[in-house]
Design a protein around this motif. Structure first.
Motif, PDB file in Angstrom:
ATOM      1  N   ASP A  57      57.612  59.430  81.346  1.00 37.92           N
ATOM      2  CA  ASP A  57      57.211  58.285  80.520  1.00 37.92           C
ATOM      3  C   ASP A  57      57.693  56.974  81.120  1.00 37.92           C
ATOM      4  O   ASP A  57      56.972  55.969  81.110  1.00 37.92           O
ATOM      5  CB  ASP A  57      57.749  58.446  79.096  1.00 37.92           C
ATOM      6  CG  ASP A  57      57.058  59.569  78.338  1.00 37.92           C
ATOM      7  OD1 ASP A  57      55.914  59.912  78.705  1.00 37.92           O
ATOM      8  OD2 ASP A  57      57.669  60.094  77.382  1.00 37.92           O
ATOM      9  N   GLY A  58      58.904  56.973  81.651  1.00 36.41           N
ATOM     10  CA  GLY A  58      59.434  55.756  82.272  1.00 36.41           C
ATOM     11  C   GLY A  58      58.642  55.339  83.499  1.00 36.41           C
ATOM     12  O   GLY A  58      58.358  54.160  83.703  1.00 36.41           O
ATOM     13  N   ILE A  59      58.279  56.331  84.315  1.00 33.19           N
ATOM     14  CA  ILE A  59      57.494  56.041  85.518  1.00 33.19           C
ATOM     15  C   ILE A  59      56.121  55.501  85.143  1.00 33.19           C
ATOM     16  O   ILE A  59      55.663  54.493  85.686  1.00 33.19           O
ATOM     17  CB  ILE A  59      57.355  57.307  86.386  1.00 33.19           C
ATOM     18  CG1 ILE A  59      58.721  57.716  86.936  1.00 33.19           C
ATOM     19  CG2 ILE A  59      56.357  57.085  87.526  1.00 33.19           C
ATOM     20  CD1 ILE A  59      58.751  59.083  87.580  1.00 33.19           C
ATOM     21  N   LEU A  60      55.466  56.154  84.189  1.00 38.33           N
ATOM     22  CA  LEU A  60      54.131  55.703  83.780  1.00 38.33           C
ATOM     23  C   LEU A  60      54.175  54.324  83.143  1.00 38.33           C
ATOM     24  O   LEU A  60      53.251  53.523  83.331  1.00 38.33           O
ATOM     25  CB  LEU A  60      53.496  56.729  82.832  1.00 38.33           C
ATOM     26  CG  LEU A  60      53.149  58.066  83.486  1.00 38.33           C
ATOM     27  CD1 LEU A  60      52.639  59.052  82.447  1.00 38.33           C
ATOM     28  CD2 LEU A  60      52.149  57.883  84.603  1.00 38.33           C
ATOM     29  N   ALA A  61      55.242  54.006  82.411  1.00 37.38           N
ATOM     30  CA  ALA A  61      55.379  52.668  81.823  1.00 37.38           C
ATOM     31  C   ALA A  61      55.461  51.612  82.929  1.00 37.38           C
ATOM     32  O   ALA A  61      54.841  50.547  82.823  1.00 37.38           O
ATOM     33  CB  ALA A  61      56.608  52.605  80.926  1.00 37.38           C
ATOM     34  N   LYS A  62      56.198  51.911  83.990  1.00 41.34           N
ATOM     35  CA  LYS A  62      56.304  50.972  85.107  1.00 41.34           C
ATOM     36  C   LYS A  62      54.969  50.818  85.828  1.00 41.34           C
ATOM     37  O   LYS A  62      54.602  49.719  86.248  1.00 41.34           O
ATOM     38  CB  LYS A  62      57.393  51.417  86.083  1.00 41.34           C
ATOM     39  CG  LYS A  62      58.782  51.225  85.520  1.00 41.34           C
ATOM     40  CD  LYS A  62      59.847  51.666  86.497  1.00 41.34           C
ATOM     41  CE  LYS A  62      61.223  51.518  85.863  1.00 41.34           C
ATOM     42  NZ  LYS A  62      62.286  51.950  86.764  1.00 41.34           N
ATOM     43  N   VAL A  63      54.245  51.924  85.976  1.00 43.35           N
ATOM     44  CA  VAL A  63      52.929  51.862  86.622  1.00 43.35           C
ATOM     45  C   VAL A  63      51.999  50.964  85.810  1.00 43.35           C
ATOM     46  O   VAL A  63      51.291  50.122  86.361  1.00 43.35           O
ATOM     47  CB  VAL A  63      52.328  53.274  86.789  1.00 43.35           C
ATOM     48  CG1 VAL A  63      50.862  53.208  87.186  1.00 43.35           C
ATOM     49  CG2 VAL A  63      53.127  54.069  87.814  1.00 43.35           C
TER      50      VAL A  63
END
Length: 60
Positions: free
Chosen positions: A38-44
């Protein structure tokens, strides 16, 4: 074969990099992943939004 000044200047830093890599490989530790999906996708998504704004501003 004659050594150029540039080749001589590069010899030391190249050796230092190779020594570092060899040392790292001898004492390698496994990589531990700490980011959540979720953190990675939020940054993307954040980067996508920012890039769209930049592109839109540049196309005017």
């Amino acid at each position: 074969m004659r050594e150029t000044r540039r080749t001589a200047q590069l010899r030391r830093p190249v050796k230092q990099v190779r020594d570092y890599i060899n040392s790292w490989n001898e004492n390698a530790k496994p990589f531990t992943w700490t980011a959540t999906t979720d953190g990675i996708l939020a940054k993307v998504r954040l980067v996508q939004t920012s890039m769209k704004k930049i592109v839109n501003n540049n196309s005017r």
